[in-house]
Scaffold this active site. Structure first.
Site, PDB file in Angstrom:
ATOM      1  N   LYS A 113       0.878  -1.135  -0.044  1.00 34.46           N
ATOM      2  CA  LYS A 113      -0.074  -0.131  -0.005  1.00 34.46           C
ATOM      3  C   LYS A 113       0.762   1.200   0.158  1.00 34.46           C
ATOM      4  O   LYS A 113       1.645   1.549   0.901  1.00 34.46           O
ATOM      5  CB  LYS A 113      -0.787  -0.001   1.339  1.00 34.46           C
ATOM      6  N   ASP A 129      -2.735  10.142   3.938  1.00 34.28           N
ATOM      7  CA  ASP A 129      -4.042   9.914   4.139  1.00 34.28           C
ATOM      8  C   ASP A 129      -4.810  10.737   5.140  1.00 34.28           C
ATOM      9  O   ASP A 129      -4.678  10.489   6.362  1.00 34.28           O
ATOM     10  CB  ASP A 129      -4.187   8.585   4.346  1.00 34.28           C
ATOM     11  N   LYS A 174     -10.169  12.523   8.861  1.00 35.20           N
ATOM     12  CA  LYS A 174      -9.619  12.167  10.079  1.00 35.20           C
ATOM     13  C   LYS A 174      -9.539  13.223  11.164  1.00 35.20           C
ATOM     14  O   LYS A 174      -9.412  14.442  10.723  1.00 35.20           O
ATOM     15  CB  LYS A 174      -8.333  11.600   9.935  1.00 35.20           C
ATOM     16  N   ASP A 210       1.386   6.188   5.750  1.00 39.26           N
ATOM     17  CA  ASP A 210       0.614   5.175   5.292  1.00 39.26           C
ATOM     18  C   ASP A 210       1.052   4.606   3.958  1.00 39.26           C
ATOM     19  O   ASP A 210       0.425   3.892   3.168  1.00 39.26           O
ATOM     20  CB  ASP A 210      -0.795   5.899   5.021  1.00 39.26           C
ATOM     21  N   ASP A 214     -12.328   6.631   4.629  1.00 40.55           N
ATOM     22  CA  ASP A 214     -11.256   6.477   5.398  1.00 40.55           C
ATOM     23  C   ASP A 214     -10.693   5.163   5.011  1.00 40.55           C
ATOM     24  O   ASP A 214      -9.627   4.786   5.761  1.00 40.55           O
ATOM     25  CB  ASP A 214     -11.046   6.963   6.564  1.00 40.55           C
ATOM     26  N   GLU A 233      -9.685   3.658   2.708  1.00 44.15           N
ATOM     27  CA  GLU A 233      -9.386   3.641   1.320  1.00 44.15           C
ATOM     28  C   GLU A 233      -8.165   2.672   0.841  1.00 44.15           C
ATOM     29  O   GLU A 233      -8.044   2.255  -0.091  1.00 44.15           O
ATOM     30  CB  GLU A 233      -8.885   5.078   0.928  1.00 44.15           C
ATOM     31  N   ARG A 264      -7.805  -0.555   1.242  1.00 46.56           N
ATOM     32  CA  ARG A 264      -8.525  -1.767   0.726  1.00 46.56           C
ATOM     33  C   ARG A 264      -8.733  -1.497  -0.699  1.00 46.56           C
ATOM     34  O   ARG A 264      -9.045  -2.408  -1.421  1.00 46.56           O
ATOM     35  CB  ARG A 264      -9.664  -2.295   1.622  1.00 46.56           C
TER      36      ARG A 264
END
Length: 495
Positions: free
Chosen positions: A266, A271, A278, A289, A348, A350, A352
């Site tokens: 990833k 993010d 967030k 991230d 959030d 995201e 996946r």
């Protein structure tokens, strides 16, 4: 940092500082015992003062040895003789390099590999010395003009006798590859999001491919992703002005007929959560991230550096996740590359979404196995803390291989169940599945989501949300799970 092997015998050794181990209750290790005899018992006399008992992680720096070409000796407590485990050994190494760093030494010679460690050979002990020492002196400096605590150490030598040199050379080669891979991973992860963008990651992958003959790089742009039908991936990047990239690194070290091992990381370079924003506190850490993607770059560098006889492919879906008028919204329905529709209940979640399309794309390589790594869920930190990475997968043998590699590398994992009952939480009234499964078992349901796109091959998932970086005053990337994955590949190469 210069790492090398020192072949001079102890009685002819010249060193700024020799690192030697002692066991609990002031028992000498082999090197300390020999040095004590050479210095007419001065080591023993100092120890008898009680300044060090030999407990694991204790250190004592002797700044003067009369009539000896060794200027200093750093004594390191290893713990009870016969009961030094791999993790205790690494703990002692960590204490040693901490003292070296604080003492501002410029050169050291280590003999700690002469300590007996359970289930560990000389090559492993040498490798760990390089890994732990290099990790201990790592400093982020890319955006800093000065550093008052700059590390002075620039040379580490590993003391070797003629009978042990081959094993130590093996450990040195592996240790350097893993340590430098971790350094690359940490450097990329520690960079701020305004520097380390998806385009920057793609550039780094290209530069890596230029260094190694067996490594090739391909970058897919958003137009390519659209043509492939990667609706889930592209939905995440819609809120960002930075174009998304799908980075492919292809290492051809094995026979052509051998199926590749595919690593997917990833690569969210920042993010903010998208429309499901967030909280502001701690959001700066969301530059981490992309640690999964950085890990893939690090591992591919290590594989190429060691010329492993394997075929390995690295895939890094990279994007930002920001709020914008064009960003995807809760309630939106996306169509993935696999044709499955996804209801976005939380923007959030995201990671996946970019991973599911990449995992579908991985099928084109006819992989032997696929392993993805991602800072995917805060729930993993709640359930496992920051000691092991979460491990889930659809193949018991693959998960067991990763578990064995984690034990050797001291890069722990803990397997969580991937039972059919958890799939129920992903049901949607409006799509084939939802992108979240509610508040319960968040790490497991995230893996359940990914499992819907990995049914055609053997697959394992590493949730590294709790292990890829440290938070708080000492925040920074850890370089995990580079040691785990490199050990897995070493095991495969040696099988």
């Amino acid at each position: 940092m210069d790492y090398s092997i020192e072949t001079h015998p102890l009685d002819k050794l010249e060193s700024r500082c020799l690192i030697a181990g002692i066991y609990q209750n002031q028992q000498f290790g082999n090197t300390a015992l020999t040095l004590d005899a050479q210095t007419r018992g001065i080591i023993g006399k100092v120890i008898k003062r009680g300044d060090i008992q030999g407990k694991n992680g204790e250190t004592l720096l002797l700044n003067y040895l009369p009539e000896c070409p060794i200027e200093r000796v750093l004594l390191v407590g290893m713990g009870e003789k016969g009961k030094v485990t791999r993790k205790l050994y690494r703990k002692a190494l960590t204490a040693a390099i901490k003292t070296v760093r604080e003492s501002k030494l410029t050169s050291v010679t280590s003999s700690l590999h002469d300590i007996d460690v359970e289930d560990a050979d000389l090559a492993w002990k040498t490798r760990q010395t390089i890994e732990v020492f290099n990790d201990g002196i790592y400093q982020y400096s890319h955006t800093k003009n000065c550093d008052e605590n700059k590390v002075q150490l620039n040379e580490v030598k590993i003391l070797a006798g003629s009978e042990s040199q081959t094993a130590i050379e093996t450990g040195l080669t592996q240790g350097l590859a893993i340590a430098q891979a971790m350094e690359l991973t940490k450097r990329l992860a520690d960079l701020p999001g305004n520097i380390c963008t998806p385009s920057y990651l793609a550039e780094q992958a290209g530069e890596l491919a230029e260094k190694f003959e067996r490594l090739e790089c391909e970058i897919l742009e958003e137009s390519h992703l659209e043509a492939l039908g990667m609706g889930a991936f592209l939905a995440v990047s819609r809120g960002s002005r930075q174009p998304a990239k799908l980075i492919t690194l292809n290492y051809r070290g094995g026979d052509e007929q051998h199926k590749p091992i595919v690593l997917v990381g990833k690569g969210l370079t920042f993010d903010a959560g998208g429309i499901s924003l967030k909280p502001g506190a701690g959001m700066d850490e969301m530059k981490y991230d992309m640690c999964g993607g950085a890990t893939v770059l690090g591992v591919l560098q290590a594989v190429a550096q060691m010329n492993l006889p394997l075929n390995v492919i690295g895939l890094i879906p990279s994007s930002e996740n920001l709020p914008d008028g064009n960003a995807n919204k809760p309630g939106d329905i996306l169509t993935s590359m696999a044709g499955k529709t996804i209801e976005v209940l939380n923007t959030d979640a995201e990671g996946r979404l970019i991973l599911c399309d990449t995992l579908t794309y991985a099928k084109k390589f006819d992989p032997e196995v696929v392993i993805d790594m991602a800072t995917l869920t805060g729930a993993c930190i709640v359930s496992l803390g920051r000691v092991p990475s979460g491990l889930l997968g659809n193949d018991d043998a693959l998960c067991e291989d990763l578990n064995k590699a984690s034990e050797i590398a001291c890069d722990s994992v803990w397997r969580l169940p991937l039972w059919e009952e958890y799939q129920e939480q992903l049901k949607s009234n409006f799509a084939d599945l939802a992108n979240i499964g509610g508040p319960d078992a968040g790490t497991i349901t995230a893996a359940c989501f990914l499992s819907r796109f990995t049914e055609d091959y053997r697959w394992a998932h590493l949730d590294i949300a709790g292990t890829a970086w440290r938070t708080g005053q000492n925040k920074g990337a850890t370089g995990r799970p580079v040691p785990l994955l490199t050990q897995y590949l070493l095991n495969r190469a040696h099988a």
